[in-house]
Scaffold this motif. Structure first.
Motif, PDB file in Angstrom:
ATOM      1  N   HIS A 151      70.488  18.768  73.703  1.00 33.57           N
ATOM      2  CA  HIS A 151      70.429  19.045  72.430  1.00 33.57           C
ATOM      3  C   HIS A 151      69.553  20.538  72.226  1.00 33.57           C
ATOM      4  O   HIS A 151      69.844  21.135  71.255  1.00 33.57           O
ATOM      5  CB  HIS A 151      69.737  18.254  71.420  1.00 33.57           C
ATOM      6  CG  HIS A 151      68.422  17.812  71.644  1.00 33.57           C
ATOM      7  ND1 HIS A 151      67.992  16.672  72.628  1.00 33.57           N
ATOM      8  CD2 HIS A 151      67.036  18.178  71.293  1.00 33.57           C
ATOM      9  CE1 HIS A 151      66.769  16.605  72.760  1.00 33.57           C
ATOM     10  NE2 HIS A 151      66.337  17.310  71.676  1.00 33.57           N
TER      11      HIS A 151
ATOM     12  N   GLN B  30      70.762  23.906  70.983  1.00 36.63           N
ATOM     13  CA  GLN B  30      69.922  24.927  70.140  1.00 36.63           C
ATOM     14  C   GLN B  30      69.931  26.345  70.580  1.00 36.63           C
ATOM     15  O   GLN B  30      69.964  27.249  69.843  1.00 36.63           O
ATOM     16  CB  GLN B  30      68.653  24.257  69.786  1.00 36.63           C
ATOM     17  CG  GLN B  30      68.756  23.492  68.557  1.00 36.63           C
ATOM     18  CD  GLN B  30      67.204  23.395  68.008  1.00 36.63           C
ATOM     19  OE1 GLN B  30      66.359  24.039  68.350  1.00 36.63           O
ATOM     20  NE2 GLN B  30      66.956  22.235  67.157  1.00 36.63           N
TER      21      GLN B  30
ATOM     22  N   ILE C 296      72.412  22.628  64.688  1.00 39.54           N
ATOM     23  CA  ILE C 296      71.434  23.292  63.785  1.00 39.54           C
ATOM     24  C   ILE C 296      72.065  23.026  62.267  1.00 39.54           C
ATOM     25  O   ILE C 296      71.450  23.799  61.689  1.00 39.54           O
ATOM     26  CB  ILE C 296      71.488  24.731  63.957  1.00 39.54           C
ATOM     27  CG1 ILE C 296      72.901  25.323  64.168  1.00 39.54           C
ATOM     28  CG2 ILE C 296      70.608  24.980  65.332  1.00 39.54           C
ATOM     29  CD1 ILE C 296      72.890  26.621  64.178  1.00 39.54           C
TER      30      ILE C 296
ATOM     31  N   GLU D  72      74.130  15.316  62.614  1.00 36.93           N
ATOM     32  CA  GLU D  72      72.927  16.003  62.210  1.00 36.93           C
ATOM     33  C   GLU D  72      72.010  16.340  63.356  1.00 36.93           C
ATOM     34  O   GLU D  72      71.300  15.436  64.044  1.00 36.93           O
ATOM     35  CB  GLU D  72      72.323  15.135  61.160  1.00 36.93           C
ATOM     36  CG  GLU D  72      73.158  14.633  60.037  1.00 36.93           C
ATOM     37  CD  GLU D  72      72.483  13.843  58.910  1.00 36.93           C
ATOM     38  OE1 GLU D  72      71.450  13.746  59.011  1.00 36.93           O
ATOM     39  OE2 GLU D  72      73.106  13.844  57.729  1.00 36.93           O
ATOM     40  N   GLY D  73      71.971  17.709  63.631  1.00 31.85           N
ATOM     41  CA  GLY D  73      71.314  18.042  64.604  1.00 31.85           C
ATOM     42  C   GLY D  73      71.407  17.402  66.078  1.00 31.85           C
ATOM     43  O   GLY D  73      70.816  17.203  66.467  1.00 31.85           O
ATOM     44  N   SER D  74      72.855  17.534  66.265  1.00 30.58           N
ATOM     45  CA  SER D  74      73.296  17.024  67.628  1.00 30.58           C
ATOM     46  C   SER D  74      73.318  15.493  67.651  1.00 30.58           C
ATOM     47  O   SER D  74      73.874  14.909  68.717  1.00 30.58           O
ATOM     48  CB  SER D  74      72.321  17.452  68.873  1.00 30.58           C
ATOM     49  OG  SER D  74      72.829  18.952  68.810  1.00 30.58           O
TER      50      SER D  74
ATOM     51  N   ASN E 279      66.931  22.513  60.793  1.00 24.25           N
ATOM     52  CA  ASN E 279      65.779  22.092  61.751  1.00 24.25           C
ATOM     53  C   ASN E 279      65.182  23.472  62.422  1.00 24.25           C
ATOM     54  O   ASN E 279      64.560  23.252  63.310  1.00 24.25           O
ATOM     55  CB  ASN E 279      66.360  21.187  62.762  1.00 24.25           C
ATOM     56  CG  ASN E 279      67.450  21.641  63.521  1.00 24.25           C
ATOM     57  OD1 ASN E 279      68.193  22.782  63.021  1.00 24.25           O
ATOM     58  ND2 ASN E 279      68.254  20.848  64.353  1.00 24.25           N
TER      59      ASN E 279
END
Ligand code: ADP
Ligand code: MG
Length: 622
Positions: free
Chosen positions: A11, A15, A107, A128-130, A154
């Motif tokens: 993750h 990002q 992201i 959600e966010g990976s 995030n």
């Protein structure tokens, strides 16, 4: 010492990759639209909320994904588009890196719904966010819907870095144009905050351009078609007389992919050599089809730059194809010695070619930059002596003021004026009468020279007037007490949808300067009043310049938008280099400049005047 190198968790790696792939909501739009195209869709719908900060959704009717693929599509380097390195050179898809979905999911809040034609049910995944937060089987039509919500939720730093909604929306529309222009065989719709902004049915290329840029565009297009062994060129260039101050409508596609190439842009520009008024840019919408083996798209993560094996040949071919079209459509000058060449080309360049020895500057004599100062001309001239005295006071004041204080305010100037009155009297009371009469002198229709107590002053007329107008406009916008001049007939001006959005955004400020807008539609606007200092004939040029300046500078706050508006209008309206000025106009300009808050520099920080003392002059004569 212990080993310290570790592999980054997925993750985190995602990002980091997202930093390259996703700069702003428009990047998401680009990636999702490209995926929809690669999936063979015929209809693609783009839905935007709050300039993409809240939502970017793309719904397509393409081939969809199996349940397993749906899950895999979010893994890094997961792609169905290439299998080995050799495939990189046979690309006919937009994507191939397998990075976009993984990056976006790292992201943002992402929701995918997808179904293949023959499957009974489709897959739904929420990430959600990976982190996968839900995975289901759903009933959904054939194709794919991907929504990206709360981008950069995030990474607050990135989110804060986003520009105003207007700016971000403009980037989105730019991407949308690029993709829609490259694929007239696909229908596109775009919705922004619930209302439809574009509805582009499947059509031919000309029709697609017209559907995007407005009906007026049709008559401006000249077709370009050239088929050679190395490449095929097709598309349109804009007729030279419609060239714009903005570089906006320049689209270049290689194998249906939008590409930026300064080199090939130059090839097109050089084909227009001599046909364009200076400072304007031709529009073009050109598609190059080349063998995928002769290009390398892999050099840029967002894939807008490519490397060609043989750029020189492309350059030459492109240039001659465009030249050929312009010639065929009787747009380029025709070499015909029986006729006056000027008749063939109404452009200044061709004039200068036939008469190279006399560069001439045309001046609009009816346009008086001092028109707003009606009292100046209409009131009887003051008595000669007192008139002269008044103006000499000002130069004295300017010199003293500028020399002694770096940050001179209006207040300071009035003190200085008072102080200098005696000095003036003493200087001009001697026998040098001539100096008193010829107070200013115009040099090469560019500089105003004047004598000052210590020597001489040379002022750049264009820059000085820009400063004067800039401060006037700023004052008008803030104080909101400008005067409008009502037009006899409303003025209707045509722009692209995007350009109208820009003007609309600046409407309040423009109205504070004296513009009155009576109507906005998607591609035109109507003006019923203009500032008194603006001649009606200049209105469209001023607005075009303004749009171009906004596009280049992208103001991100209200303050800078106001400032940019004042700068842009000052630039458009200021007395140009080459314009000859009457004596009283010269003097008036000098006085106006030194009544400014910052007389030393133009609004773009360029020197407005220089001084030279008698001492310095003396040294030159040693
Ligand atoms: P790339 O496009 O470079 O392959 P992406 O991360 O954008 O990488 O997408 C990963 C994979 O997901 C694609 O290769 C494709 O197989 C699948 N995919 C993505 N979007 C769609 C879509 N709209 N329809 C069908 N398949 C899709
Ligand atoms: Mg992709």
């Amino acid at each position: 010492m212990a080993d310290i190198i570790q592999l980054l968790p997925d993750h985190v790696a995602n990002q980091i990759a997202a930093g390259e792939v996703v700069q702003r909501p428009a990047s998401v739009v680009k990636e999702l639209l490209e995926n929809a195209i690669d999936a063979g869709s015929l209809t693609i719908k783009l839905i935007i909320k709050d300039a993409g900060k809240t939502l970017v959704q793309v719904i397509d009717d393409g081939k969809g994904m199996s349940v397993t693929d749906a899950r895999l599509s979010f893994e890094r380097h997961a792609t169905s588009k290439i299998r080995n390195a050799d495939d990189l050179f046979l690309l006919n898809t937009k994507g191939f890196r397998g990075e976009a979905l993984a990056s976006i999911a790292a992201i943002a809040h992402v929701e995918l719904k997808t179904k293949q034609e023959d499957d009974e049910v489709g897959a739904s995944i929420v990430i959600e966010g990976s982190n996968i937060t839900s995975q289901d089987v759903v009933v959904t039509p054939k194709g794919t819907s991907l929504s990206v919500k709360n981008l950069f939720f995030n990474i607050p730093a990135r989110r804060n870095f986003l520009k105003s909604d207007t700016v971000e929306l403009r980037h989105i529309i730019d991407e949308f144009y690029r993709v829609a222009l490259a694929h007239p065989n696909i229908a596109f719709t775009m919705y922004n905050n619930g209302s439809e902004s574009f509805n582009l049915p499947i059509s031919n290329y000309r029709q697609r351009i017209v559907n995007i840029f407005g009906n007026k565009t049709n008559e401006k297009l000249v077709p370009v078609d050239e088929d050679t062994e190395v490449l095929k060129i097709s598309g349109f260039v804009g007729k030279p007389e419609y060239a714009k101050k903005t570089r906006g409508e320049q689209y270049f596609f290689v194998n249906n992919r939008f590409i930026k190439s300064a080199y090939l842009n130059h090839a097109i520009a050089s084909a227009f050599d001599g046909l364009l008024k200076s400072g304007t840019h031709a529009s073009y919408f050109l598609n190059l089809t080349v063998n995928p083996q002769t290009i390398d798209i892999n050099i840029h993560p967002t894939k807008t730059e490519i490397k060609f094996d043989d750029e020189h040949t492309l350059y030459a071919l492109l240039r001659s194809a465009v030249k050929h079209s312009l010639g065929q459509f009787n747009i380029a000058p025709v070499l015909d010695f029986e006729r006056d060449a000027n008749l063939d080309t109404p452009y200044s360049y061709s004039n200068s070619e036939t008469k190279p020895s006399t560069p001439s500057v045309t001046v609009d004599r009816s346009y008086n930059p001092f028109k707003e100062e009606t009292s100046f001309k209409s009131t009887p001239q003051p008595q000669k002596t007192s008139y002269k005295k008044e103006s000499t006071e000002h130069w004295e004041s300017l010199y003293v003021g500028v020399e002694s204080k770096s940050n001179v305010t209006q207040q300071d100037f009035s003190e200085v004026q008072f102080e200098s009155e005696q000095a003036t009297a003493s200087i001009f009371s001697d026998d040098n009468q001539i100096e008193q009469v010829h107070t200013t002198y115009q040099l090469h229709n560019k500089y105003i020279v004047s004598t000052i107590k210590s020597g001489m002053l040379v002022m750049d007329q264009h820059r000085a007037h820009q400063r004067v107008l800039y401060e006037d406009f700023l004052k008008n916008i803030t104080v909101k007490e400008s005067v409008s001049q009502q037009l006899l007939f409303p003025l209707e001006l045509h722009f692209t949808t995007q350009e109208v959005v820009i003007i609309k955004e600046l409407k309040d400020d423009l109205e504070s300067t004296g513009f009155i807008f009576s109507n906005f539609s998607t591609e035109s606007l109507e003006i019923t009043g203009v500032p008194v200092s603006v001649p009606e004939s200049e209105v469209s040029i001023i607005l075009e310049q303004l749009i171009s300046d906004v596009e280049n500078e992208v103001p991100d706050s209200h303050f800078s938008a106001t400032d940019l508006l004042a700068k842009s209008m000052a630039k458009s309206l200021a007395i140009k280099t080459g314009q000859s000025l009457e004596k009283n106009e010269q003097e008036h300009l000098v006085n106006k400049l030194f009544a400014c808050k910052e007389p030393n520099v133009s609004p773009t920080n360029k020197t407005t005047f220089i001084t030279m003392s008698v001492d310095e002059l003396d040294k030159k004569f040693i």
